[in-house]
Structures are given as C-alpha cells and as structure tokens.
Scaffold this active site. Structure first.
Site, PDB file in Angstrom:
ATOM      1  N   GLU A  48       4.894  -8.687  -8.586  1.00  0.00           N
ATOM      2  CA  GLU A  48       5.357  -7.666  -9.540  1.00  0.00           C
ATOM      3  C   GLU A  48       4.184  -7.229 -10.408  1.00  0.00           C
ATOM      4  O   GLU A  48       3.246  -7.984 -10.631  1.00  0.00           O
ATOM      5  CB  GLU A  48       6.477  -8.236 -10.417  1.00  0.00           C
ATOM      6  CG  GLU A  48       7.714  -8.661  -9.634  1.00  0.00           C
ATOM      7  CD  GLU A  48       8.367  -7.547  -8.851  1.00  0.00           C
ATOM      8  OE1 GLU A  48       8.345  -6.379  -9.304  1.00  0.00           O
ATOM      9  OE2 GLU A  48       8.898  -7.822  -7.760  1.00  0.00           O
ATOM     10  N   GLY A  49       4.239  -6.002 -10.892  1.00  0.00           N
ATOM     11  CA  GLY A  49       3.186  -5.499 -11.768  1.00  0.00           C
ATOM     12  C   GLY A  49       2.153  -4.669 -11.033  1.00  0.00           C
ATOM     13  O   GLY A  49       1.178  -4.231 -11.623  1.00  0.00           O
ATOM     14  N   CYS A  50       2.360  -4.465  -9.749  1.00  0.00           N
ATOM     15  CA  CYS A  50       1.445  -3.654  -8.952  1.00  0.00           C
ATOM     16  C   CYS A  50       2.079  -2.293  -8.697  1.00  0.00           C
ATOM     17  O   CYS A  50       3.288  -2.202  -8.498  1.00  0.00           O
ATOM     18  CB  CYS A  50       1.141  -4.336  -7.623  1.00  0.00           C
ATOM     19  SG  CYS A  50       0.343  -5.931  -7.799  1.00  0.00           S
ATOM     20  N   ALA A  51       1.260  -1.254  -8.709  1.00  0.00           N
ATOM     21  CA  ALA A  51       1.779   0.088  -8.452  1.00  0.00           C
ATOM     22  C   ALA A  51       2.241   0.219  -7.004  1.00  0.00           C
ATOM     23  O   ALA A  51       3.173   0.940  -6.710  1.00  0.00           O
ATOM     24  CB  ALA A  51       0.702   1.132  -8.751  1.00  0.00           C
ATOM     25  N   SER A  52       1.583  -0.485  -6.088  1.00  0.00           N
ATOM     26  CA  SER A  52       1.980  -0.463  -4.682  1.00  0.00           C
ATOM     27  C   SER A  52       2.769  -1.717  -4.359  1.00  0.00           C
ATOM     28  O   SER A  52       2.899  -2.605  -5.186  1.00  0.00           O
ATOM     29  CB  SER A  52       0.768  -0.414  -3.765  1.00  0.00           C
ATOM     30  OG  SER A  52      -0.417  -0.298  -4.406  1.00  0.00           O
TER      31      SER A  52
END
Length: 136
Positions: A48-52
C-alpha cells in the site's frame, strides 16, 4: 553495507551521466527480472502507498533474505530490481540495518522520481524492513 549487486548498479549509474540513460537502465533492470507468479499477487503481498500496483513476496531460507516482486509500471518494476540488488542475499538480521535512503541517494533517485514514486519506494523499503524484523 550494500551488496555487490547494488555496488554494480552504483557503478553503472556513475558511468551513465545522463538521467534519461539512468532511467532507461532502471527500466531495463526491471525487464530482466523474472515475472512474479500471479498466485503470489494477493492482498497479503500488495504494498500500500504506491501509485501503481506493487507486490513483494519475501522468502527467508537459512536465515538469508530475498524477495520476489512485481508491478504494473515498468519504472516501479525497475525500482524493485534495484531494491532486490540492495537486500537479496543478506542475512535477515542485517536487512533492517541497511540505510536504504542513504544507499539510494548514491543513485540520485530522490532527485528524479516524482513524489508519488518516492512515496512508493519508501513504502516498499518499509515493507521489506518490517518483514525482516518479523523474521530476524
């Protein structure tokens, strides 16, 4: 405390003076990775916390840390390859001791990644450290 594989990437980056060439090199590193099995792309391995979309699957064998990873974005896949070079093969107890921020600064990544990519990279590093601490 960087691995020889990471030191090789640092040397490549020193040779590649132009950031566009470095960017392409990171993408190429991601292309060279074996794809992660779809069966491992589950909520438990998603970062979690990733744009992709990003998945990391740690494997600890004989006290040695390694992980498989994948992303739907080529640059992020390359960043996973860089993190694999930084961490894979280390004793699991040493993984949390790696100053990933300092090591990655040697590549100049922070200066050239968008804030979303930087946040995603930080989320991956945090996940790696958390898993290693749980297994140390």
């Amino acid at each position: 405390m960087a691995t020889p594989a990471f030191e090789e990437i640092v040397e490549d980056f020193e040779f590649l003076e132009d950031w566009e060439d470095r960017y392409r090199h990171v993408i190429d590193l991601g292309r060279e990775m074996d794809p992660m099995a779809d069966a491992l792309k589950v909520p438990a391995t998603k970062v979690e916390g990733c744009a992709s979309q990003v998945w990391l699957h740690p494997v600890i064998e004989g006290g040695v840390f390694r992980f498989d990873g994948d992303s739907d974005a080529m640059i992020v896949r390359g960043l996973i390859a860089v993190l694999r070079a930084l961490y894979c093969g280390l004793p699991v107890a040493d993984v949390p001791k790696v100053d990933a921020r300092r090591e990655l600064e040697r590549l100049g990544l922070n200066e050239h990644l968008s804030s979303q990519r930087s946040n995603g990279l930080r989320a991956m590093v945090d996940r790696i450290g958390l898993v290693a601490r749980e297994h140390a």
